[in-house]
Scaffold this motif. Structure first.
Motif, PDB file in Angstrom:
ATOM      1  N   TRP A 370     -15.665 -47.970 -14.677  1.00  0.00           N
ATOM      2  CA  TRP A 370     -15.254 -47.421 -13.391  1.00  0.00           C
ATOM      3  C   TRP A 370     -14.003 -48.088 -12.815  1.00  0.00           C
ATOM      4  CZ3 TRP A 370     -15.979 -51.772 -10.541  1.00  0.00           C
ATOM      5  CH2 TRP A 370     -17.142 -52.548 -10.712  1.00  0.00           C
ATOM      6  N   LEU A 371     -13.265 -48.830 -13.654  1.00  0.00           N
ATOM      7  CA  LEU A 371     -12.002 -49.401 -13.177  1.00  0.00           C
ATOM      8  C   LEU A 371     -10.955 -48.309 -12.986  1.00  0.00           C
ATOM      9  CD1 LEU A 371     -11.591 -52.657 -15.298  1.00  0.00           C
ATOM     10  CD2 LEU A 371     -12.126 -52.488 -12.860  1.00  0.00           C
ATOM     11  N   ALA A 372     -10.029 -48.541 -12.061  1.00  0.00           N
ATOM     12  CA  ALA A 372      -8.963 -47.581 -11.786  1.00  0.00           C
ATOM     13  C   ALA A 372      -7.901 -47.647 -12.878  1.00  0.00           C
ATOM     14  CB  ALA A 372      -8.336 -47.868 -10.426  1.00  0.00           C
ATOM     15  N   ALA A 373      -7.521 -46.487 -13.417  1.00  0.00           N
ATOM     16  CA  ALA A 373      -6.497 -46.428 -14.456  1.00  0.00           C
ATOM     17  C   ALA A 373      -5.125 -46.812 -13.925  1.00  0.00           C
ATOM     18  CB  ALA A 373      -6.449 -45.018 -15.050  1.00  0.00           C
ATOM     19  N   SER A 374      -4.888 -46.633 -12.623  1.00  0.00           N
ATOM     20  CA  SER A 374      -3.591 -46.961 -12.052  1.00  0.00           C
ATOM     21  C   SER A 374      -3.375 -48.467 -11.936  1.00  0.00           C
ATOM     22  CB  SER A 374      -3.449 -46.325 -10.665  1.00  0.00           C
ATOM     23  OG  SER A 374      -4.509 -46.715  -9.823  1.00  0.00           O
ATOM     24  N   GLU A 375      -4.447 -49.260 -12.032  1.00  0.00           N
ATOM     25  CA  GLU A 375      -4.318 -50.707 -11.904  1.00  0.00           C
ATOM     26  C   GLU A 375      -4.601 -51.467 -13.194  1.00  0.00           C
ATOM     27  OE1 GLU A 375      -5.101 -52.053  -7.425  1.00  0.00           O
ATOM     28  OE2 GLU A 375      -6.955 -51.655  -8.506  1.00  0.00           O
ATOM     29  N   ASN A 376      -5.197 -50.794 -14.180  1.00  0.00           N
ATOM     30  CA  ASN A 376      -5.628 -51.486 -15.388  1.00  0.00           C
ATOM     31  C   ASN A 376      -5.192 -50.739 -16.639  1.00  0.00           C
ATOM     32  OD1 ASN A 376      -7.746 -53.695 -14.364  1.00  0.00           O
ATOM     33  ND2 ASN A 376      -8.026 -51.836 -13.150  1.00  0.00           N
ATOM     34  N   ASP A 377      -4.421 -51.409 -17.474  1.00  0.00           N
ATOM     35  CA  ASP A 377      -4.024 -50.853 -18.758  1.00  0.00           C
ATOM     36  C   ASP A 377      -5.255 -50.751 -19.655  1.00  0.00           C
ATOM     37  OD1 ASP A 377      -3.035 -51.847 -21.773  1.00  0.00           O
ATOM     38  OD2 ASP A 377      -1.857 -50.235 -20.882  1.00  0.00           O
ATOM     39  N   MET A 378      -5.391 -49.658 -20.357  1.00  0.00           N
ATOM     40  CA  MET A 378      -6.588 -49.413 -21.152  1.00  0.00           C
ATOM     41  C   MET A 378      -6.830 -50.509 -22.188  1.00  0.00           C
ATOM     42  SD  MET A 378      -9.227 -47.540 -21.756  1.00  0.00           S
ATOM     43  CE  MET A 378      -8.952 -45.961 -20.950  1.00  0.00           C
ATOM     44  N   GLN A 379      -5.790 -50.921 -22.904  1.00  0.00           N
ATOM     45  CA  GLN A 379      -5.955 -51.899 -23.969  1.00  0.00           C
ATOM     46  C   GLN A 379      -6.084 -53.332 -23.445  1.00  0.00           C
ATOM     47  OE1 GLN A 379      -6.477 -51.057 -27.048  1.00  0.00           O
ATOM     48  NE2 GLN A 379      -6.150 -48.872 -26.665  1.00  0.00           N
ATOM     49  N   GLY A 380      -5.688 -53.565 -22.205  1.00  0.00           N
ATOM     50  CA  GLY A 380      -5.720 -54.925 -21.679  1.00  0.00           C
ATOM     51  C   GLY A 380      -6.972 -55.258 -20.886  1.00  0.00           C
ATOM     52  N   ARG A 381      -7.921 -54.371 -20.820  1.00  0.00           N
ATOM     53  CA  ARG A 381      -9.127 -54.618 -20.025  1.00  0.00           C
ATOM     54  C   ARG A 381     -10.046 -55.638 -20.707  1.00  0.00           C
ATOM     55  NH1 ARG A 381     -10.992 -48.616 -17.812  1.00  0.00           N
ATOM     56  NH2 ARG A 381      -8.915 -47.908 -17.161  1.00  0.00           N
ATOM     57  N   GLN A 382     -10.664 -56.469 -19.888  1.00  0.00           N
ATOM     58  CA  GLN A 382     -11.644 -57.429 -20.374  1.00  0.00           C
ATOM     59  C   GLN A 382     -13.053 -56.898 -20.147  1.00  0.00           C
ATOM     60  OE1 GLN A 382     -11.037 -61.434 -18.954  1.00  0.00           O
ATOM     61  NE2 GLN A 382      -8.807 -61.217 -18.974  1.00  0.00           N
ATOM     62  N   ARG A 383     -13.881 -56.976 -21.178  1.00  0.00           N
ATOM     63  CA  ARG A 383     -15.214 -56.360 -21.088  1.00  0.00           C
ATOM     64  C   ARG A 383     -16.092 -57.060 -20.059  1.00  0.00           C
ATOM     65  NH1 ARG A 383     -19.860 -55.313 -25.786  1.00  0.00           N
ATOM     66  NH2 ARG A 383     -21.600 -55.210 -24.278  1.00  0.00           N
ATOM     67  N   ARG A 384     -16.193 -58.377 -20.121  1.00  0.00           N
ATOM     68  CA  ARG A 384     -17.068 -59.112 -19.205  1.00  0.00           C
ATOM     69  C   ARG A 384     -16.221 -59.809 -18.151  1.00  0.00           C
ATOM     70  NH1 ARG A 384     -19.607 -59.278 -24.173  1.00  0.00           N
ATOM     71  NH2 ARG A 384     -21.800 -58.615 -24.124  1.00  0.00           N
ATOM     72  N   TRP A 385     -16.512 -59.535 -16.884  1.00  0.00           N
ATOM     73  CA  TRP A 385     -15.677 -60.066 -15.817  1.00  0.00           C
ATOM     74  C   TRP A 385     -16.491 -60.219 -14.533  1.00  0.00           C
ATOM     75  CZ3 TRP A 385     -14.077 -56.412 -11.816  1.00  0.00           C
ATOM     76  CH2 TRP A 385     -14.500 -55.104 -12.054  1.00  0.00           C
ATOM     77  N   HIS A 386     -15.916 -60.951 -13.587  1.00  0.00           N
ATOM     78  CA  HIS A 386     -16.555 -61.206 -12.305  1.00  0.00           C
ATOM     79  C   HIS A 386     -15.655 -60.723 -11.171  1.00  0.00           C
ATOM     80  CE1 HIS A 386     -19.664 -63.857 -14.069  1.00  0.00           C
ATOM     81  NE2 HIS A 386     -18.701 -64.205 -14.905  1.00  0.00           N
ATOM     82  N   LEU A 387     -16.283 -60.269 -10.101  1.00  0.00           N
ATOM     83  CA  LEU A 387     -15.563 -59.839  -8.904  1.00  0.00           C
ATOM     84  C   LEU A 387     -16.188 -60.516  -7.691  1.00  0.00           C
ATOM     85  CD1 LEU A 387     -13.808 -57.958  -7.061  1.00  0.00           C
ATOM     86  CD2 LEU A 387     -15.591 -56.211  -7.348  1.00  0.00           C
ATOM     87  N   PHE A 388     -15.342 -61.195  -6.899  1.00  0.00           N
ATOM     88  CA  PHE A 388     -15.784 -61.808  -5.645  1.00  0.00           C
ATOM     89  C   PHE A 388     -15.008 -61.156  -4.510  1.00  0.00           C
ATOM     90  CE2 PHE A 388     -15.087 -65.109  -2.353  1.00  0.00           C
ATOM     91  CZ  PHE A 388     -16.407 -65.212  -1.916  1.00  0.00           C
ATOM     92  N   ALA A 389     -15.703 -60.808  -3.431  1.00  0.00           N
ATOM     93  CA  ALA A 389     -15.046 -60.116  -2.323  1.00  0.00           C
ATOM     94  C   ALA A 389     -15.535 -60.663  -0.991  1.00  0.00           C
ATOM     95  CB  ALA A 389     -15.310 -58.612  -2.413  1.00  0.00           C
ATOM     96  N   LEU A 390     -14.613 -60.696  -0.021  1.00  0.00           N
ATOM     97  CA  LEU A 390     -14.907 -61.017   1.377  1.00  0.00           C
ATOM     98  C   LEU A 390     -14.405 -59.882   2.252  1.00  0.00           C
ATOM     99  CD1 LEU A 390     -13.688 -64.741   1.467  1.00  0.00           C
ATOM    100  CD2 LEU A 390     -16.079 -63.979   1.485  1.00  0.00           C
ATOM    101  N   LEU A 391     -15.046 -59.669   3.380  1.00  0.00           N
ATOM    102  CA  LEU A 391     -14.624 -58.617   4.294  1.00  0.00           C
ATOM    103  C   LEU A 391     -14.918 -59.032   5.723  1.00  0.00           C
ATOM    104  CD1 LEU A 391     -13.634 -55.504   4.273  1.00  0.00           C
ATOM    105  CD2 LEU A 391     -16.025 -55.022   4.811  1.00  0.00           C
ATOM    106  N   THR A 392     -13.947 -58.798   6.600  1.00  0.00           N
ATOM    107  CA  THR A 392     -14.197 -58.900   8.038  1.00  0.00           C
ATOM    108  C   THR A 392     -13.882 -57.542   8.640  1.00  0.00           C
ATOM    109  OG1 THR A 392     -13.642 -60.070  10.079  1.00  0.00           O
ATOM    110  CG2 THR A 392     -11.853 -59.765   8.497  1.00  0.00           C
ATOM    111  N   SER A 393     -14.740 -57.103   9.561  1.00  0.00           N
ATOM    112  CA  SER A 393     -14.599 -55.737  10.066  1.00  0.00           C
ATOM    113  C   SER A 393     -14.988 -55.670  11.546  1.00  0.00           C
ATOM    114  CB  SER A 393     -15.500 -54.796   9.259  1.00  0.00           C
ATOM    115  OG  SER A 393     -15.339 -53.453   9.663  1.00  0.00           O
ATOM    116  N   PHE A 394     -14.180 -54.913  12.333  1.00  0.00           N
ATOM    117  CA  PHE A 394     -14.495 -54.581  13.734  1.00  0.00           C
ATOM    118  C   PHE A 394     -14.805 -53.110  13.860  1.00  0.00           C
ATOM    119  CE2 PHE A 394     -10.848 -57.338  13.736  1.00  0.00           C
ATOM    120  CZ  PHE A 394     -11.123 -58.303  14.656  1.00  0.00           C
ATOM    121  N   ARG A 395     -15.428 -52.794  14.947  1.00  0.00           N
ATOM    122  CA  ARG A 395     -15.542 -51.388  15.369  1.00  0.00           C
ATOM    123  C   ARG A 395     -15.570 -51.354  16.901  1.00  0.00           C
ATOM    124  NH1 ARG A 395     -21.846 -49.992  13.783  1.00  0.00           N
ATOM    125  NH2 ARG A 395     -22.844 -51.737  14.896  1.00  0.00           N
ATOM    126  N   PHE A 396     -15.168 -50.235  17.453  1.00  0.00           N
ATOM    127  CA  PHE A 396     -15.255 -50.077  18.902  1.00  0.00           C
ATOM    128  C   PHE A 396     -15.638 -48.635  19.243  1.00  0.00           C
ATOM    129  CE2 PHE A 396     -10.798 -49.186  17.901  1.00  0.00           C
ATOM    130  CZ  PHE A 396     -10.588 -47.988  18.530  1.00  0.00           C
TER     131      PHE A 396
END
Length: 396
Positions: A370-396
């Motif tokens: 499910w990686l985006a093709a616009s950001e990842n070259d098909m042949q350069g993808r790594q099979r096993r990987w980790h993703l860490f994310a932080l988010l701060t969000s407001f609403r009003f």
């Protein structure tokens, strides 16, 4: 580091901000304005997710304003504009997420019925209609096996009409949505790259498509069950000196959803089949029929009144008859892990105030389906990987 200083600045500014719950225009009864602002940070051990995430990326920003006005008791007008930056998938994009008229033509104590006209959100699974606001998502990123971020615009809304009917009873409530229209996002370059492997001289166009969802809720949402079906029809119009001919690639997803919402514990599961029929593109893209399969199981627990933990296992197969991707790799020469993904996710949510939220999550992923093709070259993808994310969000 530069991204750490930016993140700390965002937190400082956020901490000192106490937004109002909503804006109401004096003298205009029934008119309201709401909004939200979210800034995210992503880091990956390999591959890219929302920018150059190998070094830490702040290329995830969402800012939206929505307005609603009720001129009569049975008519409501609503619209939302969104600015979104999400790496190369949505590079500084300003768009109209939805703009609709909601006309309730029948209303009784036992139920109601009406029509939605305009740019309307698609009734797709449990989360699609609320995916645009971070506060209403279970995690920073929805389960990618079903709610693809790479084609968010395609899934979010369509231009057309939807019928809704609701029936309330002692043994539960029933909700029906039926819609027809032209899906948005078909002309996005990411959609073209996913279907044709790159930018081509021609363009994809949307055609009249259909969607329907039947759902059931018991005791005000203690138990939720739903089934969603759709026919998403697209047509490719080739350009000058194009390798491809005029082709069709209709997608027919079928989703089964179930959820339990207790006082502290919430359990959710969804299972999807995607029936795909690619034909007419010529010898460079042979006619193909296949069925994609995906599912996820998710549990969230409110540890404290303002602190929630989430655990999820998410699975995606592009072709249920080739779950390992070996046949695909043999025919195309591309890595087989581009056809599947298994994702373990652990997350925390802290509701600092009713209007300000902080989130953190960790993904351990096997596969790159499910990686985006616009950001990842098909042949350069790594099979096993980790993703860490932080988010701060407001609403009003």
């Amino acid at each position: 580091m530069k991204f750490v200083r930016k993140w700390l600045l965002i937190l400082i500014v956020t901490w000192g901000t106490v937004p109002a719950p909503a804006w109401e225009v004096p003298g205009a009864d029934g008119f309201q304005v709401h909004g939200f602002l979210s800034q995210g940070f992503t880091w990956t051990s390999g591959n890219r997710w929302y920018g150059r995430s190998e070094d830490g990326s702040l290329d995830f920003l969402e800012a939206g304003v929505n307005v609603s006005y009720r001129p009569t008791a049975n008519l409501m007008l609503a619209a939302q504009g969104l600015y979104r930056r999400a790496g190369r998938v949505d590079p500084n994009q300003l768009r109209l997420d939805y703009a609709l008229a909601d006309w309730t033509f029948w209303s009784r104590s036992a139920g109601r019925a009406g029509l939605l006209l305009g740019r309307v959100k698609n009734p797709f699974g449990l989360y699609n209609e609320t995916r645009d606001v971070a506060f209403t998502r279970p995690t920073i990123f929805l389960p990618q096996s079903i709610y693809f971020d790479r084609t968010r615009n395609l899934g979010l809304a369509s231009d057309g009409v939807q019928f809704y009917g609701e029936r309330y009873g002692d043994w539960g409530d029933w909700f029906l949505r039926l819609g027809l229209g032209w899906p948005n996002g078909v002309g996005d370059k990411e959609f073209e790259r996913l279907n044709l492997g790159g930018d081509r001289p021609g363009d994809f166009e949307s055609r009249l498509s259909y969607i329907g969802r039947l759902s059931y809720e018991y005791q005000g949402g203690l138990v939720r069950l739903a089934v969603t079906g759709a026919v998403v029809d697209t047509h490719y119009q080739p350009g000058r000196n194009d390798f491809f001919q005029a082709g069709e690639s209709p997608l027919k997803p079928l989703i089964f959803s179930a959820q339990y919402n207790g006082e502290r514990l919430s359990l959710t599961g969804e299972y999807a089949l995607r029936f795909i029929d690619i034909h007419g593109f010529g010898r460079y893209l042979p006619d193909t029929e296949m069925t994609g399969e995906s599912y996820y199981l998710q549990g969230s627990y409110r540890v404290l009144p303002k602190l929630e933990a989430v655990l999820r296992y998410d699975v995606y197969f592009a072709d249920r008859d080739d779950t390992s991707g070996r046949r695909y790799a043999r025919l195309t020469g591309n890595p087989r892990h581009a056809r599947f993904a298994r994702d373990w996710t652990v997350g925390l949510r802290w509701d600092v105030t009713p209007w300000w939220m902080l989130r953190a999550e960790w993904h351990k992923v096997d596969g790159t389906g499910w990686l985006a093709a616009s950001e990842n070259d098909m042949q350069g993808r790594q099979r096993r990987w980790h993703l860490f994310a932080l988010l701060t969000s407001f609403r009003f």
